[in-house]
Scaffold this motif. Structure first.
Motif, PDB file in Angstrom:
ATOM      1  N   VAL A  97       0.854  -1.192   0.000  1.00  0.00           N
ATOM      2  CA  VAL A  97       0.000   0.000   0.000  1.00  0.00           C
ATOM      3  C   VAL A  97       0.886   1.236   0.000  1.00  0.00           C
ATOM      4  O   VAL A  97       1.610   1.480   0.981  1.00  0.00           O
ATOM      5  CB  VAL A  97      -0.922   0.039   1.250  1.00  0.00           C
ATOM      6  CG1 VAL A  97      -1.884   1.225   1.181  1.00  0.00           C
ATOM      7  CG2 VAL A  97      -1.696  -1.259   1.413  1.00  0.00           C
ATOM      8  N   GLY A 143       0.339   4.400   2.843  1.00  0.00           N
ATOM      9  CA  GLY A 143      -0.348   3.645   3.905  1.00  0.00           C
ATOM     10  C   GLY A 143      -0.348   4.334   5.257  1.00  0.00           C
ATOM     11  O   GLY A 143      -1.030   3.873   6.180  1.00  0.00           O
ATOM     12  N   ILE A 192      -6.605   7.837   4.924  1.00  0.00           N
ATOM     13  CA  ILE A 192      -7.343   6.723   4.310  1.00  0.00           C
ATOM     14  C   ILE A 192      -6.444   5.481   4.289  1.00  0.00           C
ATOM     15  O   ILE A 192      -6.887   4.373   4.600  1.00  0.00           O
ATOM     16  CB  ILE A 192      -7.797   7.081   2.878  1.00  0.00           C
ATOM     17  CG1 ILE A 192      -8.726   8.303   2.913  1.00  0.00           C
ATOM     18  CG2 ILE A 192      -8.494   5.906   2.212  1.00  0.00           C
ATOM     19  CD1 ILE A 192      -9.113   8.837   1.537  1.00  0.00           C
ATOM     20  N   VAL A 235      -6.405   3.139   7.291  1.00  0.00           N
ATOM     21  CA  VAL A 235      -7.631   2.320   7.440  1.00  0.00           C
ATOM     22  C   VAL A 235      -7.557   1.138   6.460  1.00  0.00           C
ATOM     23  O   VAL A 235      -7.930   0.005   6.795  1.00  0.00           O
ATOM     24  CB  VAL A 235      -8.902   3.180   7.174  1.00  0.00           C
ATOM     25  CG1 VAL A 235     -10.162   2.366   7.388  1.00  0.00           C
ATOM     26  CG2 VAL A 235      -8.913   4.412   8.070  1.00  0.00           C
ATOM     27  N   VAL A 236      -7.038   1.409   5.267  1.00  0.00           N
ATOM     28  CA  VAL A 236      -6.873   0.354   4.260  1.00  0.00           C
ATOM     29  C   VAL A 236      -5.888  -0.702   4.786  1.00  0.00           C
ATOM     30  O   VAL A 236      -6.121  -1.907   4.683  1.00  0.00           O
ATOM     31  CB  VAL A 236      -6.390   0.966   2.920  1.00  0.00           C
ATOM     32  CG1 VAL A 236      -6.005  -0.105   1.921  1.00  0.00           C
ATOM     33  CG2 VAL A 236      -7.475   1.874   2.340  1.00  0.00           C
ATOM     34  N   HIS A 253      -5.144  -1.424   7.938  1.00  0.00           N
ATOM     35  CA  HIS A 253      -5.810  -2.195   9.002  1.00  0.00           C
ATOM     36  C   HIS A 253      -6.750  -3.233   8.414  1.00  0.00           C
ATOM     37  O   HIS A 253      -6.830  -4.363   8.901  1.00  0.00           O
ATOM     38  CB  HIS A 253      -6.613  -1.265   9.923  1.00  0.00           C
ATOM     39  CG  HIS A 253      -5.744  -0.511  10.882  1.00  0.00           C
ATOM     40  ND1 HIS A 253      -4.839  -1.122  11.694  1.00  0.00           N
ATOM     41  CD2 HIS A 253      -5.646   0.806  11.148  1.00  0.00           C
ATOM     42  CE1 HIS A 253      -4.210  -0.221  12.422  1.00  0.00           C
ATOM     43  NE2 HIS A 253      -4.674   0.968  12.099  1.00  0.00           N
ATOM     44  N   ALA A 254      -7.460  -2.838   7.361  1.00  0.00           N
ATOM     45  CA  ALA A 254      -8.430  -3.762   6.749  1.00  0.00           C
ATOM     46  C   ALA A 254      -7.711  -4.979   6.163  1.00  0.00           C
ATOM     47  O   ALA A 254      -8.140  -6.116   6.365  1.00  0.00           O
ATOM     48  CB  ALA A 254      -9.221  -3.026   5.662  1.00  0.00           C
ATOM     49  N   GLU A 278     -13.902   3.777   6.125  1.00  0.00           N
ATOM     50  CA  GLU A 278     -14.063   2.308   6.106  1.00  0.00           C
ATOM     51  C   GLU A 278     -14.749   1.849   4.824  1.00  0.00           C
ATOM     52  O   GLU A 278     -14.484   0.752   4.332  1.00  0.00           O
ATOM     53  CB  GLU A 278     -14.908   1.817   7.302  1.00  0.00           C
ATOM     54  CG  GLU A 278     -14.273   1.999   8.662  1.00  0.00           C
ATOM     55  CD  GLU A 278     -14.286   3.459   9.119  1.00  0.00           C
ATOM     56  OE1 GLU A 278     -15.122   4.247   8.622  1.00  0.00           O
ATOM     57  OE2 GLU A 278     -13.436   3.808   9.958  1.00  0.00           O
ATOM     58  N   ALA A 300     -12.113   1.607   2.259  1.00  0.00           N
ATOM     59  CA  ALA A 300     -11.252   0.439   2.532  1.00  0.00           C
ATOM     60  C   ALA A 300     -11.969  -0.855   2.137  1.00  0.00           C
ATOM     61  O   ALA A 300     -11.372  -1.745   1.520  1.00  0.00           O
ATOM     62  CB  ALA A 300     -10.869   0.414   4.005  1.00  0.00           C
ATOM     63  N   ARG A 301     -13.246  -0.960   2.455  1.00  0.00           N
ATOM     64  CA  ARG A 301     -13.973  -2.204   2.134  1.00  0.00           C
ATOM     65  C   ARG A 301     -14.112  -2.388   0.619  1.00  0.00           C
ATOM     66  O   ARG A 301     -14.070  -3.509   0.117  1.00  0.00           O
ATOM     67  CB  ARG A 301     -15.356  -2.212   2.802  1.00  0.00           C
ATOM     68  CG  ARG A 301     -15.284  -2.468   4.296  1.00  0.00           C
ATOM     69  CD  ARG A 301     -16.673  -2.492   4.917  1.00  0.00           C
ATOM     70  NE  ARG A 301     -16.621  -2.336   6.352  1.00  0.00           N
ATOM     71  CZ  ARG A 301     -16.408  -3.339   7.209  1.00  0.00           C
ATOM     72  NH1 ARG A 301     -16.234  -4.560   6.757  1.00  0.00           N
ATOM     73  NH2 ARG A 301     -16.376  -3.113   8.503  1.00  0.00           N
ATOM     74  N   ILE A 346     -11.947  -1.361  -1.563  1.00  0.00           N
ATOM     75  CA  ILE A 346     -10.617  -1.778  -2.025  1.00  0.00           C
ATOM     76  C   ILE A 346     -10.396  -3.270  -1.732  1.00  0.00           C
ATOM     77  O   ILE A 346      -9.869  -4.020  -2.560  1.00  0.00           O
ATOM     78  CB  ILE A 346      -9.525  -0.884  -1.394  1.00  0.00           C
ATOM     79  CG1 ILE A 346      -9.630   0.534  -1.973  1.00  0.00           C
ATOM     80  CG2 ILE A 346      -8.131  -1.462  -1.628  1.00  0.00           C
ATOM     81  CD1 ILE A 346      -8.684   1.555  -1.362  1.00  0.00           C
ATOM     82  N   LEU A 347     -10.838  -3.723  -0.559  1.00  0.00           N
ATOM     83  CA  LEU A 347     -10.713  -5.149  -0.219  1.00  0.00           C
ATOM     84  C   LEU A 347     -11.493  -6.006  -1.211  1.00  0.00           C
ATOM     85  O   LEU A 347     -11.018  -7.050  -1.664  1.00  0.00           O
ATOM     86  CB  LEU A 347     -11.256  -5.396   1.199  1.00  0.00           C
ATOM     87  CG  LEU A 347     -10.211  -5.825   2.223  1.00  0.00           C
ATOM     88  CD1 LEU A 347      -9.223  -4.718   2.470  1.00  0.00           C
ATOM     89  CD2 LEU A 347     -10.851  -6.260   3.530  1.00  0.00           C
TER      90      LEU A 347
END
Ligand code: NAD
Length: 300
Positions: A24, A27, A31, A34-35, A37-38, A250, A253-254, A256-257
């Motif tokens: 990342v 990182g 933002i 949070v990414v 951590h996810a 979040e 981040a979600r 992106i996941l």
């Protein structure tokens, strides 16, 4: 009539990201962290590349107590990008998934009253990080995938995915920050769509997508919007989106996941996903400016 059951295998709703090496850039940012951590929560091996000093990353990894590695470097510097990826590969093997998130955000740039007043040096600085830096990151990720794919001893690659960080600014423009808007358009359209044609030639299941957030509800955004004369920023964000609210980090981040997970988005490729609460446009004239215009003020 009940539909026939076609499979006895339970539907697997896990992301399937465990053990994936994710790099990342940016990182340590609001933002980015949070990414990070996810991805850590999803069981990934995470490398952060950021220009900030290592203390910023130490806090992030301490919180999670999971496997991560921090490398300091600028995405705008070819040698530093090369060095960071080389060290990341030594630590965790090939970078399967790259999140090209680092950039000079709108909030760290000086607005200009008009495009007439834009300083060409500032324009170049923004392009150097937000376009050239993003390009160097994407290129080095793809070269790493090519090398791993050609290595007969390398383990099978999983979740081979690139996510580029765009912005609503790239779709709607920003009068007072044209370099930022132009830079985001370049990466979330021209670069993304060119990569989308090329990436599967390097590795057949490799995918590339972008996310284009609207105003993200970070502490910085809240603070900025409280400052005298800047309240309109929060109001604009509420008034121009269908959901009438900024985007929680979040949610970025979600998304992106989801894009990183081959199991979830294995057929999503070349897309720029707007994560913007349903942006409908941008305010062109503020209330005071409109009043001035009606009065036939200067330049009208
Ligand atoms: N905050 C928002 O509302 C918003 C909305 C849309 C898009 N974005 C985009 O999301 C990304 C992250 O935004 P943010 O709000 O977290 O900003 P941020 O400033 O908190 O994070 C940016 C991170 O990138 C790093 N960085 C900057 N230049 C770098 C360089 N040359 N090399 C390596 N690292 C560098 C910074 O140190 C920082 O950690 C940016 O690309 C931004 O344009 C943000």
């Amino acid at each position: 009539m009940a539909l026939p059951i076609t499979s006895k295998t339970p539907f697997d709703i896990g992301l399937g990201l465990e053990g994936t090496h994710v790099l990342v850039t940016g990182g340590c940012g609001l933002i980015g962290r949070v990414v990070v951590h996810a991805f850590l929560a999803a069981g990934c091996l995470v490398t952060i590349v950021d220009i900030l000093d290592p203390s910023a990353a130490a806090v992030i990894f301490e919180l999670d107590d999971r496997i991560g590695c921090y490398l300091q470097g600028s995405i705008a510097n070819h040698a530093e990008v090369e060095c960071a990826f080389g060290k990341a590969e030594k630590a965790f093997g090939p970078v399967h998934c790259c999140i090209a998130l680092a950039g000079l955000d709108l909030s760290v740039l000086k607005p200009s009253e008009s495009i007439c007043d834009v300083d060409p040096e500032e324009w170049r600085r923004v392009f150097d990080v937000n376009i050239n830096g993003t390009f160097l990151t994407c290129q080095r990720w793809l070269r790493g995938i090519r090398a791993a794919n050609n290595d007969p001893y390398a383990a099978v690659l999983r979740n081979v995915s690139l996510v580029i960080m765009g912005s609503e600014a790239g779709a709607f423009g920003v009068r007072t920050m044209a370099a930022y808007a132009a830079g985001k358009s370049a990466v979330q359209y021209g670069l993304l769509l060119s990569l989308a044609k090329d990436v599967p030639r390097i590795y057949s299941n490799a995918r590339v997508n972008a996310v284009a957030p609207g105003a993200v509800d970070t502490d910085r955004f809240k603070d900025e919007s409280k400052q005298y004369g800047a309240q309109w920023r929060y109001e604009e964000c509420e008034a121009t989106v269908g959901l009438a609210k900024p985007v929680p980090p979040e949610h970025v981040a979600r998304t992106i996941l989801f894009l990183a997970s081959e199991r979830f988005s294995g057929s999503v490729h070349g897309q720029c996903i707007a994560v913007d609460s349903g942006k409908m446009g941008s305010v062109v004239w503020g209330k005071d400016e409109l009043a001035e215009r009606r009065r036939g003020g200067p330049g009208m």
